[in-house]
Design a protein around this motif. Structure first.
Motif, PDB file in Angstrom:
ATOM      1  N   GLN A 142       0.875  -1.172   0.000  1.00 46.38           N
ATOM      2  CA  GLN A 142       0.000   0.000   0.000  1.00 46.38           C
ATOM      3  C   GLN A 142       0.910   1.219   0.000  1.00 46.38           C
ATOM      4  OE1 GLN A 142      -2.761  -0.261   3.298  1.00 46.38           O
ATOM      5  NE2 GLN A 142      -3.988  -1.825   2.290  1.00 46.38           N
ATOM      6  N   HIS A 144       1.151   5.101   0.508  1.00 41.83           N
ATOM      7  CA  HIS A 144       0.336   6.103   1.217  1.00 41.83           C
ATOM      8  C   HIS A 144       0.796   7.553   1.023  1.00 41.83           C
ATOM      9  CE1 HIS A 144      -2.486   3.477   3.278  1.00 41.83           C
ATOM     10  NE2 HIS A 144      -1.487   2.627   3.439  1.00 41.83           N
ATOM     11  N   GLU A 145       1.605   7.798  -0.003  1.00 35.82           N
ATOM     12  CA  GLU A 145       2.111   9.165  -0.190  1.00 35.82           C
ATOM     13  C   GLU A 145       1.302   9.960  -1.210  1.00 35.82           C
ATOM     14  OE1 GLU A 145       6.440   9.091  -0.700  1.00 35.82           O
ATOM     15  OE2 GLU A 145       6.418   7.277   0.529  1.00 35.82           O
ATOM     16  N   GLY A 147      -2.585   9.704  -3.958  1.00 36.86           N
ATOM     17  CA  GLY A 147      -3.487   8.868  -4.745  1.00 36.86           C
ATOM     18  C   GLY A 147      -4.183   9.695  -5.809  1.00 36.86           C
ATOM     19  N   ASP A 314      -6.419   8.801  -1.624  1.00 40.66           N
ATOM     20  CA  ASP A 314      -5.132   9.226  -1.061  1.00 40.66           C
ATOM     21  C   ASP A 314      -4.133   8.088  -0.869  1.00 40.66           C
ATOM     22  OD1 ASP A 314      -6.556   8.008   0.910  1.00 40.66           O
ATOM     23  OD2 ASP A 314      -6.426   9.637   2.372  1.00 40.66           O
ATOM     24  N   TRP A 315      -4.402   6.930  -1.486  1.00 38.48           N
ATOM     25  CA  TRP A 315      -3.423   5.836  -1.452  1.00 38.48           C
ATOM     26  C   TRP A 315      -3.623   4.898  -2.636  1.00 38.48           C
ATOM     27  CZ3 TRP A 315      -4.764   0.565  -0.451  1.00 38.48           C
ATOM     28  CH2 TRP A 315      -6.096   0.355  -0.076  1.00 38.48           C
ATOM     29  N   HIS A 336       7.000   0.539  -5.556  1.00 37.63           N
ATOM     30  CA  HIS A 336       6.917   1.544  -4.486  1.00 37.63           C
ATOM     31  C   HIS A 336       7.926   2.661  -4.736  1.00 37.63           C
ATOM     32  CE1 HIS A 336       6.637   3.311  -0.460  1.00 37.63           C
ATOM     33  NE2 HIS A 336       5.501   2.641  -0.325  1.00 37.63           N
TER      34      HIS A 336
END
Length: 353
Positions: A142, A144-145, A147, A314-315, A336
């Motif tokens: 995942q 998370h920085e 989306g 947002d992800w 990533h």
């Protein structure tokens, strides 16, 4: 099996709308969830049914569906309806009393008559199944920085950015660009199924090489321009595919007609480039819905990756399957890193190699 007197039992299975699979264990984590819904132990699934509705002991539910009759869009519609009804207007709750139904009459066990040859065949099939499952790895990340929201704010296509990250990741991991498949629904047409988007292009190759091999040679502005180029081209390919202007299904249709009429296949189909184009090492598919935690599928070739992904506000989530010839965990680390670099550049930050 019919010869042994199983015709009636098979008829009942065959005429059922779907298979309900009840697993007597809870789900441990997302990887366990993926393995359970994708294959399980094979003992209480009927993979040839339109779909298997699978429910674990803790109430976690998923769908395993057979692909020849339909696509994700149809299954997602069904899943969304079930999710909405069961969460907004549930028919049962923990307080509900058991229904006053004699289950021994309402539910009937199907008994199959098995001779030694059938038993041996089942044992062999189970061994083959177990070996295949044993060799399948599933890993996920995942990111998370950022989306969908940030990407739209920067005026780039979220799907294009994620597909670009896959291209960058493979280049970083294996130093090459390979045939890549992305499914696109053609549901705008009656009887429409899918068309292929080809995410690997001269634009993604150029951009990936700039990020992976020549980062220090390019300014942040130049890298931003390369990302925008990829986004524009990917957007064009997506529109073309959705409106029946792709080439994959067209060429498949012509090949199928030639074969069905016994006509010799044109040289075009014998070309090595056509074979390579249809050997999809990176096969990708996406579906986003509040009703879906994750989705996935196996690689379509022995040395491929099966990539299920979701771009949220947002992800970004990514679920990768692979066989031993590929390292899915490392591929995800490369994805990533690629997403980190792309998002940094879009935010105007300098990226260190």
């Amino acid at each position: 099996m019919e010869i042994c007197g199983n015709e009636e039992a098979l008829q009942k299975v065959d005429t059922a709308l779907f298979c309900l699979s009840l697993d007597d264990f809870p789900i441990k984590d997302f990887v366990h969830l993926s393995h359970t819904m994708l294959h399980g132990d094979g003992a209480n699934r009927w993979y040839d049914k339109s779909f298997n509705l699978i429910i674990a002991k803790d109430g976690t539910a998923g769908i395993n569906f057979e692909h020849s009759w339909g696509d994700g869009v149809a299954v997602l519609r069904f899943q969304n309806e079930v999710f909405k009804d069961s969460t907004k207007v549930p028919a049962v709750s923990p307080q509900s009393q058991p229904a006053s139904v004699d289950s021994s009459r309402a539910v009937q066990k199907l008994d199959f008559k098995l001779n030694d040859a059938l038993k041996a065949g089942i044992t062999k099939a189970k061994q083959k199944f177990d070996a295949s499952v044993e060799s399948l790895s599933i890993d996920m990340i995942q990111f998370h920085e950022g989306g969908k929201e940030l990407l739209k704010q920067k005026k780039v296509s979220p799907d294009a950015v994620v597909q670009l990250a896959f291209q960058m990741a493979f280049l970083r991991q294996y130093n090459q660009t390979v045939a890549t498949y992305e499914s696109c629904s053609t549901a705008a047409f009656k009887h429409g199924r899918t068309e292929t988007i080809r995410p690997a292009s001269i634009h993604t190759k150029k951009c990936s090489e700039a990020f992976v091999r020549e980062l220090s040679k390019h300014s942040t502005e130049e890298l931003q321009k390369l990302i925008v180029e990829c986004s524009k081209y990917h957007g064009r390919l997506t529109k073309e595919a959705a409106m029946g202007q792709g080439f994959d299904r067209h060429l498949f249709g012509l090949r199928y007609l030639a074969q069905s009429k016994g006509i010799a296949l044109p040289d075009f189909y014998q070309d090595q480039a056509y074979a390579r184009l249809n050997y999809n090492i990176i096969s990708t598919s996406t579906l986003v819905s509040p009703a879906v935690q994750l989705g996935g599928f196996g690689p379509v070739v022995p040395d491929g990756y099966g990539v299920g992904y979701q771009v949220h506000d947002d992800w970004i989530g990514c679920n990768v399957s692979s066989y031993p010839t590929r390292n899915g965990k490392e591929f995800l680390q490369c994805i990533h890193k690629s997403l980190e670099n792309i998002f940094s550049v879009l935010k105007g930050k300098k990226v260190g190699s």
